[in-house]
Design a protein around this motif. Structure first.
Motif, PDB file in Angstrom:
ATOM      1  N   ALA A  65      13.356  18.575  -0.632  1.00  0.00           N
ATOM      2  CA  ALA A  65      12.230  18.647  -1.570  1.00  0.00           C
ATOM      3  C   ALA A  65      11.845  17.251  -2.061  1.00  0.00           C
ATOM      4  O   ALA A  65      10.658  16.949  -2.226  1.00  0.00           O
ATOM      5  N   GLN A  66      12.835  16.392  -2.270  1.00  0.00           N
ATOM      6  CA  GLN A  66      12.554  15.013  -2.689  1.00  0.00           C
ATOM      7  C   GLN A  66      11.742  14.294  -1.609  1.00  0.00           C
ATOM      8  O   GLN A  66      10.736  13.635  -1.904  1.00  0.00           O
ATOM      9  N   GLN A  67      12.160  14.439  -0.371  1.00  0.00           N
ATOM     10  CA  GLN A  67      11.459  13.779   0.721  1.00  0.00           C
ATOM     11  C   GLN A  67      10.067  14.357   0.922  1.00  0.00           C
ATOM     12  O   GLN A  67       9.119  13.618   1.187  1.00  0.00           O
ATOM     13  N   ARG A  68       9.929  15.647   0.754  1.00  0.00           N
ATOM     14  CA  ARG A  68       8.598  16.270   0.845  1.00  0.00           C
ATOM     15  C   ARG A  68       7.669  15.720  -0.231  1.00  0.00           C
ATOM     16  O   ARG A  68       6.477  15.528   0.017  1.00  0.00           O
ATOM     17  N   ALA A  69       8.216  15.467  -1.423  1.00  0.00           N
ATOM     18  CA  ALA A  69       7.407  14.901  -2.509  1.00  0.00           C
ATOM     19  C   ALA A  69       6.899  13.513  -2.127  1.00  0.00           C
ATOM     20  O   ALA A  69       5.744  13.164  -2.395  1.00  0.00           O
ATOM     21  N   VAL A  70       7.746  12.723  -1.481  1.00  0.00           N
ATOM     22  CA  VAL A  70       7.325  11.385  -1.041  1.00  0.00           C
ATOM     23  C   VAL A  70       6.260  11.506   0.041  1.00  0.00           C
ATOM     24  O   VAL A  70       5.228  10.826  -0.016  1.00  0.00           O
TER      25      VAL A  70
ATOM     26  N   GLU B 167       0.837  -1.207   0.000  1.00  0.00           N
ATOM     27  CA  GLU B 167       0.000   0.000   0.000  1.00  0.00           C
ATOM     28  C   GLU B 167       0.873   1.258   0.000  1.00  0.00           C
ATOM     29  O   GLU B 167       0.594   2.227  -0.711  1.00  0.00           O
ATOM     30  N   ILE B 168       1.938   1.238   0.780  1.00  0.00           N
ATOM     31  CA  ILE B 168       2.881   2.362   0.802  1.00  0.00           C
ATOM     32  C   ILE B 168       3.496   2.536  -0.587  1.00  0.00           C
ATOM     33  O   ILE B 168       3.544   3.643  -1.126  1.00  0.00           O
ATOM     34  N   GLU B 169       3.942   1.438  -1.164  1.00  0.00           N
ATOM     35  CA  GLU B 169       4.543   1.479  -2.502  1.00  0.00           C
ATOM     36  C   GLU B 169       3.559   2.021  -3.529  1.00  0.00           C
ATOM     37  O   GLU B 169       3.906   2.877  -4.347  1.00  0.00           O
ATOM     38  N   ALA B 170       2.317   1.575  -3.480  1.00  0.00           N
ATOM     39  CA  ALA B 170       1.301   2.030  -4.436  1.00  0.00           C
ATOM     40  C   ALA B 170       1.047   3.528  -4.305  1.00  0.00           C
ATOM     41  O   ALA B 170       0.915   4.232  -5.312  1.00  0.00           O
ATOM     42  N   LEU B 171       0.973   4.033  -3.080  1.00  0.00           N
ATOM     43  CA  LEU B 171       0.743   5.465  -2.864  1.00  0.00           C
ATOM     44  C   LEU B 171       1.896   6.290  -3.420  1.00  0.00           C
ATOM     45  O   LEU B 171       1.684   7.324  -4.058  1.00  0.00           O
ATOM     46  N   ILE B 172       3.120   5.836  -3.178  1.00  0.00           N
ATOM     47  CA  ILE B 172       4.284   6.572  -3.682  1.00  0.00           C
ATOM     48  C   ILE B 172       4.304   6.552  -5.203  1.00  0.00           C
ATOM     49  O   ILE B 172       4.516   7.578  -5.845  1.00  0.00           O
ATOM     50  N   ARG B 173       4.049   5.389  -5.801  1.00  0.00           N
ATOM     51  CA  ARG B 173       4.041   5.284  -7.265  1.00  0.00           C
ATOM     52  C   ARG B 173       2.925   6.116  -7.890  1.00  0.00           C
ATOM     53  O   ARG B 173       3.089   6.675  -8.970  1.00  0.00           O
ATOM     54  N   GLU B 174       1.804   6.202  -7.206  1.00  0.00           N
ATOM     55  CA  GLU B 174       0.695   7.018  -7.700  1.00  0.00           C
ATOM     56  C   GLU B 174       1.068   8.495  -7.689  1.00  0.00           C
ATOM     57  O   GLU B 174       0.785   9.234  -8.620  1.00  0.00           O
TER      58      GLU B 174
ATOM     59  N   HIS C  49      13.207   3.213  -0.022  1.00  0.00           N
ATOM     60  CA  HIS C  49      14.223   3.781  -0.907  1.00  0.00           C
ATOM     61  C   HIS C  49      13.487   4.141  -2.190  1.00  0.00           C
ATOM     62  O   HIS C  49      12.929   3.248  -2.854  1.00  0.00           O
ATOM     63  N   VAL C  50      13.435   5.423  -2.504  1.00  0.00           N
ATOM     64  CA  VAL C  50      12.681   5.915  -3.657  1.00  0.00           C
ATOM     65  C   VAL C  50      13.641   6.609  -4.618  1.00  0.00           C
ATOM     66  O   VAL C  50      14.320   7.565  -4.245  1.00  0.00           O
ATOM     67  N   THR C  51      13.691   6.104  -5.841  1.00  0.00           N
ATOM     68  CA  THR C  51      14.536   6.670  -6.880  1.00  0.00           C
ATOM     69  C   THR C  51      13.633   7.176  -7.994  1.00  0.00           C
ATOM     70  O   THR C  51      12.736   6.459  -8.434  1.00  0.00           O
ATOM     71  N   ALA C  52      13.863   8.420  -8.436  1.00  0.00           N
ATOM     72  CA  ALA C  52      13.020   8.980  -9.494  1.00  0.00           C
ATOM     73  C   ALA C  52      13.774  10.045 -10.285  1.00  0.00           C
ATOM     74  O   ALA C  52      14.466  10.890  -9.699  1.00  0.00           O
ATOM     75  N   GLU C  53      13.649   9.993 -11.581  1.00  0.00           N
ATOM     76  CA  GLU C  53      14.239  11.016 -12.454  1.00  0.00           C
ATOM     77  C   GLU C  53      13.622  12.375 -12.158  1.00  0.00           C
ATOM     78  O   GLU C  53      14.296  13.402 -12.246  1.00  0.00           O
ATOM     79  N   SER C  54      12.364  12.389 -11.769  1.00  0.00           N
ATOM     80  CA  SER C  54      11.689  13.657 -11.474  1.00  0.00           C
ATOM     81  C   SER C  54      12.293  14.370 -10.263  1.00  0.00           C
ATOM     82  O   SER C  54      12.017  15.548 -10.040  1.00  0.00           O
ATOM     83  N   PHE C  55      13.153  13.690  -9.494  1.00  0.00           N
ATOM     84  CA  PHE C  55      13.847  14.322  -8.372  1.00  0.00           C
ATOM     85  C   PHE C  55      15.026  15.177  -8.836  1.00  0.00           C
ATOM     86  O   PHE C  55      15.540  15.977  -8.067  1.00  0.00           O
ATOM     87  N   ARG C  56      15.436  15.012 -10.086  1.00  0.00           N
ATOM     88  CA  ARG C  56      16.614  15.732 -10.578  1.00  0.00           C
ATOM     89  C   ARG C  56      16.388  17.242 -10.429  1.00  0.00           C
ATOM     90  O   ARG C  56      15.358  17.771 -10.780  1.00  0.00           O
ATOM     91  N   GLY C  57      17.373  17.912  -9.852  1.00  0.00           N
ATOM     92  CA  GLY C  57      17.300  19.354  -9.637  1.00  0.00           C
ATOM     93  C   GLY C  57      16.629  19.745  -8.333  1.00  0.00           C
ATOM     94  O   GLY C  57      16.614  20.917  -7.974  1.00  0.00           O
TER      95      GLY C  57
ATOM     96  N   GLY D 183      -0.554  12.491   3.967  1.00  0.00           N
ATOM     97  CA  GLY D 183      -0.820  12.773   5.379  1.00  0.00           C
ATOM     98  C   GLY D 183      -0.913  11.546   6.269  1.00  0.00           C
ATOM     99  O   GLY D 183      -1.357  11.653   7.409  1.00  0.00           O
ATOM    100  N   ARG D 184      -0.504  10.395   5.784  1.00  0.00           N
ATOM    101  CA  ARG D 184      -0.584   9.182   6.600  1.00  0.00           C
ATOM    102  C   ARG D 184       0.571   9.048   7.597  1.00  0.00           C
ATOM    103  O   ARG D 184       0.492   8.249   8.522  1.00  0.00           O
ATOM    104  N   MET D 185       1.647   9.822   7.383  1.00  0.00           N
ATOM    105  CA  MET D 185       2.784   9.767   8.311  1.00  0.00           C
ATOM    106  C   MET D 185       2.349  10.230   9.695  1.00  0.00           C
ATOM    107  O   MET D 185       1.661  11.230   9.840  1.00  0.00           O
ATOM    108  N   GLY D 186       2.780   9.481  10.705  1.00  0.00           N
ATOM    109  CA  GLY D 186       2.456   9.829  12.082  1.00  0.00           C
ATOM    110  C   GLY D 186       1.095   9.338  12.519  1.00  0.00           C
ATOM    111  O   GLY D 186       0.775   9.357  13.691  1.00  0.00           O
ATOM    112  N   GLY D 187       0.298   8.873  11.581  1.00  0.00           N
ATOM    113  CA  GLY D 187      -1.020   8.326  11.906  1.00  0.00           C
ATOM    114  C   GLY D 187      -1.032   6.846  11.597  1.00  0.00           C
ATOM    115  O   GLY D 187      -0.533   6.030  12.371  1.00  0.00           O
TER     116      GLY D 187
END
Length: 77
Positions: free
Chosen positions: A49-54, A7-14, A36-44, A60-64
């Motif tokens: 900012a990369q972690q905020r995107a994840v 479910e975590i993986e699906a949310l990140i991929r979405e 571990h999340v790798t993405a070309e869209s993280f370039r720059g 908003g599920r973090m911490g809950g």
């Protein structure tokens, strides 16, 4: 109720369609994960900012529902 790794993986991929995502259950309890999340869209983007995107992709599920996530982000080599 804990989140499943898939479910975590699906949310990140979405939220980050070009991401390669690897999820590890750290404690075997469905409540403490490493991602571990790798993405070309993280370039720059800064690492923050990369972690905020994840976190945004997790909606908003973090911490809950998702108690702990050890997060590593990267750009493809």
């Amino acid at each position: 109720m804990p989140m499943a790794a898939d479910e975590i993986e699906a949310l990140i991929r979405e939220g980050i369609p070009d991401a390669t995502v690897e999820i590890t259950d750290l404690a075997g309890d469905g409540d403490h994960y490493a991602a571990h999340v790798t993405a070309e869209s993280f370039r720059g983007m800064s690492r923050i900012a990369q972690q905020r995107a994840v976190y945004a992709a997790l909606g908003g599920r973090m911490g809950g529902v998702l108690h702990a996530l050890q997060l590593t982000t990267a750009i493809p080599k």
